[in-house]
Write a protein that holds these residues in place. Structure first.
Motif, mmCIF file in Angstrom:
data_model
loop_
_atom_site.group_PDB
_atom_site.id
_atom_site.type_symbol
_atom_site.label_atom_id
_atom_site.label_comp_id
_atom_site.label_asym_id
_atom_site.label_seq_id
_atom_site.Cartn_x
_atom_site.Cartn_y
_atom_site.Cartn_z
ATOM 1 N N THR A 113 0.829 -1.229 0.000
ATOM 2 C CA THR A 113 0.000 0.000 0.000
ATOM 3 C C THR A 113 0.853 1.265 0.000
ATOM 4 O O THR A 113 0.469 2.257 -0.615
ATOM 5 C CB THR A 113 -0.967 0.033 1.203
ATOM 6 N N ARG A 114 2.013 1.211 0.643
ATOM 7 C CA ARG A 114 2.858 2.424 0.663
ATOM 8 C C ARG A 114 3.482 2.683 -0.706
ATOM 9 O O ARG A 114 4.053 3.728 -0.955
ATOM 10 C CB ARG A 114 3.941 2.284 1.746
ATOM 11 N N LEU A 115 3.380 1.716 -1.597
ATOM 12 C CA LEU A 115 3.862 1.897 -2.979
ATOM 13 C C LEU A 115 2.682 1.840 -3.950
ATOM 14 O O LEU A 115 2.818 1.335 -5.076
ATOM 15 C CB LEU A 115 4.889 0.810 -3.316
ATOM 16 N N ASN A 116 1.545 2.328 -3.492
ATOM 17 C CA ASN A 116 0.334 2.365 -4.334
ATOM 18 C C ASN A 116 -0.031 1.012 -4.929
ATOM 19 O O ASN A 116 -0.424 0.926 -6.096
ATOM 20 C CB ASN A 116 0.509 3.362 -5.483
ATOM 21 N N GLY A 117 0.163 -0.029 -4.164
ATOM 22 C CA GLY A 117 -0.257 -1.354 -4.599
ATOM 23 C C GLY A 117 0.699 -2.028 -5.567
ATOM 24 O O GLY A 117 0.362 -3.063 -6.150
ATOM 25 N N ARG A 118 1.895 -1.470 -5.729
ATOM 26 C CA ARG A 118 2.876 -2.106 -6.612
ATOM 27 C C ARG A 118 3.277 -3.465 -6.032
ATOM 28 O O ARG A 118 3.416 -3.603 -4.816
ATOM 29 C CB ARG A 118 4.096 -1.173 -6.670
#
Ligand SMILES: Nc1nc2c(ncn2[C@@H]2O[C@H](COP(=O)(O)OP(=O)(O)OP(=O)(O)O)[C@@H](O)[C@H]2O)c(=O)[nH]1
Length: 206
Positions: free
Chosen positions: A14-19
């Protein structure tokens, strides 16, 4: 002693926009491939923990006929991955590691397996006295019971089951530095700035 390793790769990033962190590239390989290469070398068995069938589809080209587990408890974090992985593992001890650590050091993991003895867990201490429970070895049967209990109590912190173990060996950072001088093993990628920093490292530094 049979050595199992469990690579936890079911997080939502989540901190990487779901990457998908395990599929991020470093020097022309995915983090998944880099980790598996190290783990294959030091383990008799490697298990990859994914969250669900959709993620399995997405990862299939990298996994061939590897041992995979998917979560039986959804959205419960790393402990859910450990639960499924420890149920499947056949070794007495399981090296458990996150998929977002690009600079795993096989020699360190090998030394850790050599030190575990009769302990319930071997947990490294990195900088500032930080425990590294997602780069640690656990006695499968004891830790599995502790995870089940923590999850049943609704406690999803990885340190919850660890704190219930009787016999934990901590590996201090100075001992680790003799193998991994800059403690790069514990670098992990959580945020966009971590990704930028990762790209700025050169293989000569490792
Ligand atoms: N199987 C499984 N693995 C997980 C789960 N949550 C996290 N992990 C893995 O556990 C390790 C640590 O995860 P975190 O960095 O805390 O969480 P994350 O989902 O990757 O990232 P954030 O969503 O940004 O917190 C990573 O290797 C994740 O892939 C889960 O629900 N199931």
């Amino acid at each position: 002693m049979k050595r199992s390793s469990l690579l936890l790769a079911g997080g939502l990033g989540t901190r990487l926009n779901g990457r998908e962190k395990a599929l991020m590239m470093y020097q022309e390989s995915t983090l998944l491939e880099r980790s598996l290469e190290v783990l294959d070398d030091v383990s008799d068995e490697v298990i990859v923990s994914l969250r669900d069938e959709d993620q399995l589809q997405q990862f299939s080209e990298y996994l061939d006929d590897r041992k995979i587990v998917t979560d039986t408890i959804r959205n419960a974090g790393p402990l859910a991955g450990m639960l499924a992985g420890f149920e499947r593992a056949s070794g007495e001890y399981v090296f458990t590691v996150a998929c977002d650590m690009p600079f795993l050091n096989g020699e360190l993991i090998d030394v850790m397996f050599g030190m575990i003895g009769e302990h319930d867990a071997l947990i490294p201490i990195s900088e500032y006295g930080m425990k590294e429970p997602l780069h640690a070895i656990y006695r499968r049967d004891v830790m599995l019971k502790a995870i089940e209990l923590s999850l049943a109590e609704g406690n999803r912190s990885i340190l919850a089951p660890v704190s219930s173990l009787d016999n934990v060996l901590y590996l201090d950072s100075e001992a680790i530095r003799s193998i991994d001088k800059d403690l790069k093993s514990f670098v992990n990628i959580n945020t966009p700035s971590d990704v930028v920093n990762m790209d700025s490292w050169h293989s000569d530094d490792l």
